[in-house]
Design an enzyme around this catalytic site. Structure first.
Site, PDB file in Angstrom:
ATOM      1  N   HIS A  64      81.792  74.612  25.093  1.00 49.03           N
ATOM      2  CA  HIS A  64      81.542  74.149  23.454  1.00 49.03           C
ATOM      3  C   HIS A  64      80.420  75.487  23.056  1.00 49.03           C
ATOM      4  O   HIS A  64      79.846  75.626  23.290  1.00 49.03           O
ATOM      5  CB  HIS A  64      80.763  73.003  23.664  1.00 49.03           C
ATOM      6  CG  HIS A  64      80.626  72.420  22.300  1.00 49.03           C
ATOM      7  ND1 HIS A  64      81.649  72.667  20.815  1.00 49.03           N
ATOM      8  CD2 HIS A  64      79.062  72.613  21.660  1.00 49.03           C
ATOM      9  CE1 HIS A  64      81.056  72.434  20.010  1.00 49.03           C
ATOM     10  NE2 HIS A  64      79.843  72.328  20.280  1.00 49.03           N
ATOM     11  N   ASP A  66      79.471  77.383  19.944  1.00 49.22           N
ATOM     12  CA  ASP A  66      79.238  76.890  18.257  1.00 49.22           C
ATOM     13  C   ASP A  66      79.541  78.031  17.464  1.00 49.22           C
ATOM     14  O   ASP A  66      79.072  79.188  17.961  1.00 49.22           O
ATOM     15  CB  ASP A  66      77.911  76.973  18.115  1.00 49.22           C
ATOM     16  CG  ASP A  66      77.362  74.807  19.074  1.00 49.22           C
ATOM     17  OD1 ASP A  66      78.193  74.032  17.734  1.00 49.22           O
ATOM     18  OD2 ASP A  66      76.838  74.686  19.667  1.00 49.22           O
ATOM     19  N   ASP A 188      81.155  68.208  19.069  1.00 49.55           N
ATOM     20  CA  ASP A 188      79.920  67.588  18.565  1.00 49.55           C
ATOM     21  C   ASP A 188      79.131  67.463  17.366  1.00 49.55           C
ATOM     22  O   ASP A 188      78.648  67.274  17.324  1.00 49.55           O
ATOM     23  CB  ASP A 188      79.599  69.490  18.880  1.00 49.55           C
ATOM     24  CG  ASP A 188      77.132  69.205  19.295  1.00 49.55           C
ATOM     25  OD1 ASP A 188      76.996  68.755  19.249  1.00 49.55           O
ATOM     26  OD2 ASP A 188      77.245  70.815  18.900  1.00 49.55           O
ATOM     27  N   HIS A 438      79.875  72.267  12.045  1.00 46.05           N
ATOM     28  CA  HIS A 438      79.115  71.047  12.347  1.00 46.05           C
ATOM     29  C   HIS A 438      77.329  72.711  12.219  1.00 46.05           C
ATOM     30  O   HIS A 438      76.812  70.963  12.270  1.00 46.05           O
ATOM     31  CB  HIS A 438      79.806  70.512  13.381  1.00 46.05           C
ATOM     32  CG  HIS A 438      79.243  71.483  14.541  1.00 46.05           C
ATOM     33  ND1 HIS A 438      80.859  71.690  14.999  1.00 46.05           N
ATOM     34  CD2 HIS A 438      78.941  70.945  16.021  1.00 46.05           C
ATOM     35  CE1 HIS A 438      80.098  72.107  16.295  1.00 46.05           C
ATOM     36  NE2 HIS A 438      79.242  71.961  16.624  1.00 46.05           N
TER      37      HIS A 438
END
Length: 947
Positions: A64, A66, A188, A438
């Site tokens: 994951h 970001d 997430d 996000h």
């Protein structure tokens, strides 16, 4: 609507085209490549075989990544600033590709196209061919596929479609059909919007997986085996157009406890040499089997999924794959001893395929997954408002980008290379796409990262300004220099403040005419304004407010504002000339008393002369009136300073330490302005809170322009500032909010539609995201509030609506950002000042949408003003949308423009209740006539030639 340029539409299989996405007047251009899978074994055909009489455990290796959070997007890609967080995406992709080549059974999924795009550009042609082979064989699979994994609470649907299309476009043109994701993957984001599910369904996804949902909701779904469901994501679109199978992952997006084998983890590796005393295979297998069997108890089929990875993992992929290979080998080895557990490398799409093959019925959901709480006092509702200045800048940037895209088409090739140099929209598109992440527009990043997002948006706008200037020069026939004034909200524009004669061009990005109020900083006392035909326009000079003078901080020196209304045609521009009158009358004076009434032909607004506050609002057309008071308050944020057991408010979490907010002032000092163009009541509540109540002559909406900050913290108290509207409307504890700027959802205090809520936070637990508007109503009256950015709000009391405007906090909320939300800047070192607008409309409930939908659209896609010193002498012929193009043919695409609509086939799913819906087909009247049903967006590829 989508249109574009193509050299050969006859060859649909191998086509390169320029595609333009028109959405509420917005445009997105990109090349569309379309390859067939032919004999390739990607997608569902690449899945490993499963065993029908066993529990099949699908291991999904993933990372994951970001697109900005604790570090900037650039720092994350290169692995810079590891003193903040050890993470380097380029090394993850290097390592994963290397390890996939060592074992054809291995699988890996990748999500964030913004990172993959950067990495891909740096690879040699031989490495690119190697990666293509991995993709063609389904060993490397893309899921979600957008430029980022967008936030769902604070994004507008038009910007989400743009960033998804940008990512999917790149995958499509690079890998063809094998690059197209089958599954949406939002592991997430902090709550999930119904409109996102609707968009994903219309983009052709077969399913959707996410990691976070309310802890009470999860507990109930585990007991009922409803962690996999069918989400009916639209009240307007005919099922199953917006139906989307949705799965809730078992461990968020982390591996099971004890099975993390990344270099960032502490779990022991599998030690499988029996000659060593620390041999642990039997223990590892036993623990894994127990976890798998327990997980199977709360899911519906004999297939379960495990996410094997987490934040920025697989930088040394050998650690993961070496242990996963062993885990699969040793667990499956027990099948010869009657074990019924089968472990395999898998992907979300392969797991989804097995659920579809099960041919079961699934629980139906029609609401959304807000708000999200991870425990009784930890509601993630603060980020609905966090970093309100960035949220507004992102919304303005979206409007500017749509204008930039449209003028790129209307201006033709000269827009990209014209009298003002080379312009482009790509820089702005990428900046806006990253801003949807996000941890970007959500306001949950570190301060230096927030600054980087804003810097990227500013840089993108500079590139777009050149393009816009070139286009307007071509359309108007004038190559005079165009000036852009980006600080008009605080009355700063050097040209208008100093020039005796200037022109204003107003470009309207909406597909319908608009009337828009213009306020320009000036130093003269009287001006004439005329339109392009020389017709005079009513205007007024008013003094700049004291609040504006204070927030400018020496960035502007105009003492007055010139106010007038402009009109602009759909997807077109109009031009106005402004001249200073040497011997004009003085500006409209202010009166230091509260007027009893301000009104125009549509609205009547009354004030309490003793308090200076609003007291009522009336719609003169519909002959309805409500009591209406409005004031400002602040909640004292829980700080956690006195006890480690107290959850503090922070960037994510809203937790007031009392259900009763502090009123900032029960009265307001006022001054008023009355003119033929605008009426204003300027209110001062405290040194850090002020407001202008404004009613324009031709407006059906009342404007509340609020200014909040610097929020004082000298009392060592974190503050969460709200405005509250209290009315005589009998709401019965219901209110309504929009979902990503599209459909409206009903909310009820202390209630969730799908489970029996045990409310533990009476304020934070009743807050919801407001993207563009919210309303309260009864059988007779509806009061709608249109916002100029995403904010959080709720209806805590009958007849009231409160909206959080600003937050300044002194403690971190212990959710990873490791920084209090305490914004300052060089201009405001003592704390950030934020200004915004709320637009209020009062209507009968059945017809209220006729007013608030267009109003919200005008705020989202507002006219762009450009200025020219002296006379512009423009070409007054307004261009129609395709006036420079001949349209030769068209084909329909899916919402994200990466599949032909007639080839988009999705899995069908059966709900537990009701009959399985059959999709109705509708025929357009003719090849050149398109019918749009309520809430429908259709996308087309046009073949055109330049005239």
């Amino acid at each position: 609507m989508i249109c574009g340029l193509s050299s050969n539409m006859a060859a649909r299989k191998q086509q390169l085209a320029v595609v333009l996405l028109f959405l509420l007047g917005g445009v997105l251009s990109f090349p569309l490549g379309q390859d067939r899978k032919d004999a390739l074994t990607c997608g569902y055909e690449s899945c490993h075989a499963t065993k029908p009489n066993m529990l099949n455990v699908h291991l999904v290796p993933h990372t994951h990544d970001d697109v900005g959070w604790l570090k900037t997007v650039d720092q994350y890609f290169y692995g810079d600033r590891n003193d903040i967080q050890h993470a380097g995406v380029q090394y993850i992709l290097d390592s994963v590709v290397d390890q996939l080549l060592k074992n054809p059974d291995r699988r890996f999924i990748y999500v964030e196209t913004a990172f993959f795009y950067r990495w891909w550009k740096q690879q040699s042609s031989s490495m690119q061919q190697t990666v293509r082979q991995l993709v063609n064989e389904g060993r490397l699979e893309f899921v979600n596929g957008g430029w980022c994994m967008s936030d769902e609470a604070t994004t507008h649907y038009s910007a989400v479609i743009d960033q998804m299309t940008m990512g999917l476009r790149f995958l499509n043109e690079t890998f063809g059909a094998c690059g197209r994701p089958r599954v949406a993957w939002h592991i997430d984001p902090f709550g999930h919007a119904r409109e996102h599910a609707s968009m994903f369904a219309q983009m052709g996804y077969d399913g959707f997986f996410f990691g976070r949902l309310d802890y009470q909701d999860r507990a109930r779904r585990m007991m009922a085996k409803e962690q996999e469901l069918l989400w009916r994501a639209s009240d307007s679109l005919t099922p199953p157009v917006a139906d989307l199978f949705t799965g809730i992952l078992p461990n968020g997006y982390n591996p099971p406890e004890g099975f993390c084998w990344d270099q960032s983890c502490d779990d022991p590796p599998i030690r499988d040499d029996p000659d060593l005393e620390d041999y642990n295979v039997d223990d590892v297998v036993k623990r894994f089997m127990a976890i798998a069997e327990n997980q199977a108890l709360v899911y519906k089929t004999n297939h379960i999924i495990m996410t094997m990875g987490s934040d920025f993992q697989y930088e040394n992929a050998n650690l993961w794959y070496k242990n996963l290979d062993k885990l699969i080998r040793y667990v499956n080895g027990l099948q010869s001893n009657s074990s019924k557990v089968n472990v395999l490398y898998s992907t979300p799409s392969c797991y989804l395929q097995e659920l579809h093959r099960a041919n079961l019925t699934w629980a139906l959901k029609t609401d959304d997954f807000f708000p999200y709480a991870d425990s009784a006092h930890d509601f993630w509702t603060g980020y609905f408002t966090s970093r309100p200045a960035l949220k507004r800048y992102e919304r303005i940037s979206n409007s500017n980008l749509q204008t930039c895209n449209q003028l790129e088409v209307l201006g033709g090739p000269v827009s990209r290379k014209g009298p003002f140099g080379g312009g482009d929209s790509q820089t702005m598109k990428k900046a806006m796409a990253v801003a949807q992440h996000h941890d970007a527009v959500s306001g949950t990043e570190k301060q230096h990262v927030a600054n980087d997002y804003a810097r990227k948006l500013a840089s993108g706008w500079q590139h777009c300004q050149v393009l816009v200037s070139n286009s307007l020069a071509a359309l108007s026939g004038s190559s005079s220099e165009r000036i852009y004034c980006d600080n008009l909200n605080i009355s700063v524009c050097p040209l208008t403040a100093t020039s005796k004669k200037f022109s204003v061009s107003v470009y309207n990005p909406l597909a319908r005419p608009v009337t828009w109020p213009v306020r320009l900083p000036v130093n003269g006392t009287a001006y004439t304004v005329s339109d392009a035909n020389g017709k005079p326009v009513d205007c007024q000079v008013v003094p700049v407010s004291k609040a504006t003078q204070e927030v400018r901080r020496n960035r502007g020196f105009a003492v007055n504002e010139l106010v007038f209304q402009v009109q602009a045609p759909p997807l077109g521009y109009s031009t106005y000339s402004v001249s200073l009158l040497q011997d004009g009358s003085p500006p409209t004076s202010t009166q230091h008393r509260t007027p009893t009434v301000i009104q125009n032909k549509f609205l009547k607004v009354t004030f309490d002369p003793d308090t200076g506050l609003l007291s009522s609002l009336s719609n003169l057309e519909t002959q309805q009136s409500i009591k209406l008071t409005q004031n400002f308050y602040w909640y004292n944020a829980s700080d956690g300073n006195n006890s480690l057991s107290i959850q503090p408010s922070g960037a994510y979490i809203f937790r007031p330490n009392s259900s009763t907010p502090f009123i900032i002032s029960s009265t307001a000092q006022t001054e008023s302005i009355q003119s033929s163009v605008v009426q204003e009541v300027r209110q001062w509540f405290s040194p850090w809170v002020s407001q202008v109540v404004r009613l324009y002559a031709d407006s059906r909406a009342l404007e509340l322009e609020w200014t909040v900050g610097p929020v004082p913290i000298d009392d060592s108290l974190g503050k969460e500032v709200i405005t509250r509207l209290d009315t005589s409307i009998q709401t019965g504890e219901y209110f309504y909010t929009d979902s990503n700027g599209r459909e409206m959802l009903q909310r009820k205090k202390d209630f969730r539609p799908t489970w029996q809520l045990k409310q533990s936070e009476p304020i934070a637990g009743n807050y919801y995201p407001i993207n563009s508007r919210a309303f309260i109503k009864d059988d007779v009256d509806q009061l709608t509030v249109v916002t100029d950015r995403s904010q959080g709000g709720g209806s805590i009391h009958n007849g009231s609506l409160e909206i959080m405007l600003h937050r300044r906090l002194l403690y971190d909320d212990v959710r990873g950002v490791a920084e209090p939300l305490n914004e300052t800047s060089d201009i405001f070192p003592e704390g950030l000042v934020v200004r915004g607008r709320l637009l209020l409309s009062l209507d009968r409930p059945p017809s209220a949408a006729d007013a608030h939908r267009p109003l919200a659209q005008e705020v989202v896609l507002q006219p762009l003003l450009t200025f020219t010193d002296g006379d512009l002498n423009p070409n007054t012929r307004l261009e129609k949308l395709f006036s420079t193009l001949d349209v030769l043919g068209m084909s329909e695409l899916n919402l994200s423009a990466n599949q032909w609509k007639d080839e988009m086939k999705r899995f069908d799913w059966t709900p537990q209740k009701g009959e399985k819906p059959l999709l109705k087909t509708f025929e357009d009247p003719s090849t050149w006539e398109v019918t749009l049903r309520p809430m429908e967006i259709r996308t087309f590829l046009l073949r055109v030639s330049l005239r």
